[in-house]
Design a protein around this motif. Structure first.
Motif, PDB file in Angstrom:
ATOM      1  N   GLN A  96     -13.141  -3.564   3.870  1.00  0.00           N
ATOM      2  CA  GLN A  96     -12.214  -4.499   3.249  1.00  0.00           C
ATOM      3  C   GLN A  96     -12.346  -5.912   3.817  1.00  0.00           C
TER       4      GLN A  96
ATOM      5  N   HIS B 177      -1.097 -12.071  -9.148  1.00  0.00           N
ATOM      6  CA  HIS B 177       0.151 -11.569  -8.568  1.00  0.00           C
ATOM      7  C   HIS B 177       0.547 -12.433  -7.372  1.00  0.00           C
TER       8      HIS B 177
ATOM      9  N   HIS C  61      -2.406   6.236  -6.725  1.00  0.00           N
ATOM     10  CA  HIS C  61      -3.553   5.362  -6.904  1.00  0.00           C
ATOM     11  C   HIS C  61      -4.497   5.467  -5.707  1.00  0.00           C
TER      12      HIS C  61
ATOM     13  N   ASP D 290      -6.534   0.986 -12.962  1.00  0.00           N
ATOM     14  CA  ASP D 290      -5.798   2.080 -12.306  1.00  0.00           C
ATOM     15  C   ASP D 290      -6.804   3.155 -11.918  1.00  0.00           C
TER      16      ASP D 290
ATOM     17  N   GLU E 134      -8.330   0.012  -3.145  1.00  0.00           N
ATOM     18  CA  GLU E 134      -7.679  -1.285  -2.973  1.00  0.00           C
ATOM     19  C   GLU E 134      -7.755  -2.166  -4.215  1.00  0.00           C
ATOM     20  N   GLY E 135      -8.249  -1.631  -5.330  1.00  0.00           N
ATOM     21  CA  GLY E 135      -8.409  -2.447  -6.534  1.00  0.00           C
ATOM     22  C   GLY E 135      -7.082  -2.870  -7.135  1.00  0.00           C
ATOM     23  N   HIS E 136      -7.088  -4.049  -7.762  1.00  0.00           N
ATOM     24  CA  HIS E 136      -5.859  -4.601  -8.336  1.00  0.00           C
ATOM     25  C   HIS E 136      -5.910  -4.725  -9.864  1.00  0.00           C
ATOM     26  N   ILE E 137      -7.051  -4.430 -10.462  1.00  0.00           N
ATOM     27  CA  ILE E 137      -7.190  -4.643 -11.903  1.00  0.00           C
ATOM     28  C   ILE E 137      -7.035  -3.332 -12.676  1.00  0.00           C
TER      29      ILE E 137
ATOM     30  N   ASN F 120      -8.270  -1.766 -17.355  1.00  0.00           N
ATOM     31  CA  ASN F 120      -7.248  -2.740 -17.723  1.00  0.00           C
ATOM     32  C   ASN F 120      -7.709  -3.477 -18.982  1.00  0.00           C
TER      33      ASN F 120
END
Length: 463
Positions: free
Chosen positions: A125, A332, A28, A36, A31-34, A55
């Motif tokens: 960030q 999360h 991956h 891929d 830094e994205g979390h939603i 997503n």
């Protein structure tokens, strides 16, 4: 959604018109979390691209989402060219599939899209300096200004009622009524705090309904890492992550940036004494944002920005606490009470945002600098006396400290230092449990007798 394997990634990559075969890496990127996110290269390493699986649990209409992205970036490209800019670097450029579509749907129902990689850029960030924050503000303001004439109502709503704060409040009430895990008994102060804020939830949408502020195309996720900075010049050049670009209010974008950037703590800081809202960074951002977006904004819309700072923070806190009540299924978590810590941090920031210049839209930005009240100072001041002493907020204290929800949240912050809390109308009294002899000088008036300390909060002029 199933995990992304190298074979799945390669199969998706083969669907796009990258100008030739590409090499894939299943690690991956970013830094994205939603979504891929991955980087793919042409075989000769002459060019790289971003390849993402959207997503679809969060974005249930990926085709509509990509229609938004393509139409908005097409509009931006025309504006950038007219201004003599470089659209290859100043906006996202969508790579079509071999069949000419904007996204590819795989055999498992996954939705994929691809962009040119914007080279020689930095993605921050966190706020490292005032200059960084000002740069982000100017870039987001320019983004809004370039979309000022775009018909917002024609865009798809990619997440229904995303910044509908009254609806977020209603969802919280449903979760509270259900109390699926029996957690409500542990968060009485937070519940009362949100209840005290109910009327505030309606302010921006009421202004929109009354025609006082316009519906705009807004980004709706204006974290600092969604602006790319040119590595050579240090200037902001491109706004990314356009998945939530849809109809909204300028106050949403302004407020979310303030929520995430104008403080010096982690979003999930468990020690509320370390949470600060930085009024100076607020001013830095506001000046930068208005320098590029202000020309297309009315005075009423400019005044609504301060409400955005308060309500986007409140809305986020409500969402965290709702998820905590429902069992932590959306955000999360890495530890027990993680979402509760996140909510409490947002509520502490709101205390600062609730000062007169933020909540009173008749006040201007320059007046924001006139009042600053620190919970940490209060906590330190409370510990000056011997065990058993009392601390009282007078009825003459600023309204945001006397208001019920604020007092309840203050009680939560002070709980570890108190053995009893007495609420009487506009007053708040703490019976101290473990006073600390050490006390720094603070901006309070205090009258001390044998058993009691009385604090009257003064306004503090920030130089």
């Amino acid at each position: 959604m199933k995990s992304v394997t190298l074979s799945l990634l390669q199969s998706a990559a083969n669907a796009f018109d990258f100008g030739g075969p590409v090499l894939c890496d299943a690690h991956h990127y970013g830094e994205g979390h939603i979504n891929d996110t991955f980087v793919v290269w042409r075989e000769d390493h002459s060019k790289r691209f971003i390849l993402q699986r959207i997503n679809t649990d969060t974005f249930t209409n990926p085709v509509g989402l990509m229609e938004n992205v393509c139409s908005v970036t097409r509009h931006l490209r025309a504006k950038i060219l007219a201004e003599g800019g470089d659209p290859a670097r100043e906006t996202l450029n969508v790579i079509p599939t071999l069949s000419g579509s904007t996204c590819y749907l795989d055999a498992d129902g996954g939705a994929w899209r691809a962009y040119d990689f914007v080279e020689d850029t930095i993605c921050l960030q966190q706020v490292g300096s005032e200059t960084d924050f000002r740069t982000v503000a100017e870039t987001l303001g320019k983004f809004q200004n370039q979309l000022e004439d775009y018909p917002a109502s024609t865009l798809h709503e990619t997440i229904a009622r995303f910044h509908d704060t009254p609806n977020r409040y209603a969802n919280f009430e449903k979760a509270l009524a259900a109390d699926a895990l029996g957690r409500a008994k542990n968060i009485t102060s937070e519940i009362e705090f949100i209840h005290a804020m109910e009327q505030d939830c309606h302010v921006l949408l009421d202004q929109l309904a009354a025609g006082e502020i316009p519906l705009r195309v807004t980004h709706n996720d204006t974290k600092i890492n969604n602006v790319l900075i040119d590595a050579a010049t240090g200037k902001g050049i491109c706004v990314i992550d356009l998945d939530t670009v849809m109809p909204g209010l300028s106050a949403y974008d302004f407020g979310d940036s303030i929520r995430t950037g104008a403080n010096d703590c982690a979003e999930d800081e468990p020690d509320q004494r370390k949470v600060h809202f930085d009024l100076h960074l607020y001013e830095v951002f506001a000046k930068g944002y208005l320098s590029t977006a202000g020309a297309s904004m009315s005075m009423a819309e400019k005044k609504s920005l301060a409400w955005g700072a308060r309500l986007m923070t409140l809305e986020c806190g409500i969402r965290f606490l709702t998820d905590y009540l429902e069992g932590d299924h959306y955000f999360h978590i890495a530890r027990p009470d993680h979402n509760l810590d996140r909510a409490r941090t947002q509520f502490t920031l709101i205390i600062f945002c609730a000062q007169h210049p933020v909540s009173d839209t008749n006040m201007g930005l320059d007046q924001m600098r006139r009042i600053r009240v620190s919970f940490q100072f209060f906590a330190q001041g409370c510990h000056v006396n011997s065990q058993g002493s009392n601390v009282i907020f007078l009825r003459t204290a600023p309204y945001f400290l006397r208001e019920g929800g604020m007092r309840q949240h203050f009680a939560h912050i002070m709980r570890q230092h108190t053995q009893q809390l007495v609420l009487d109308g506009g007053q708040m009294q703490f019976i101290l449990a473990q006073p600390d002899a050490a006390c720094r000088e603070v901006d309070f008036q205090r009258t001390i007798d044998k058993n009691r300390t009385i604090y009257a909060v003064r306004s503090q002029q920030i130089q």
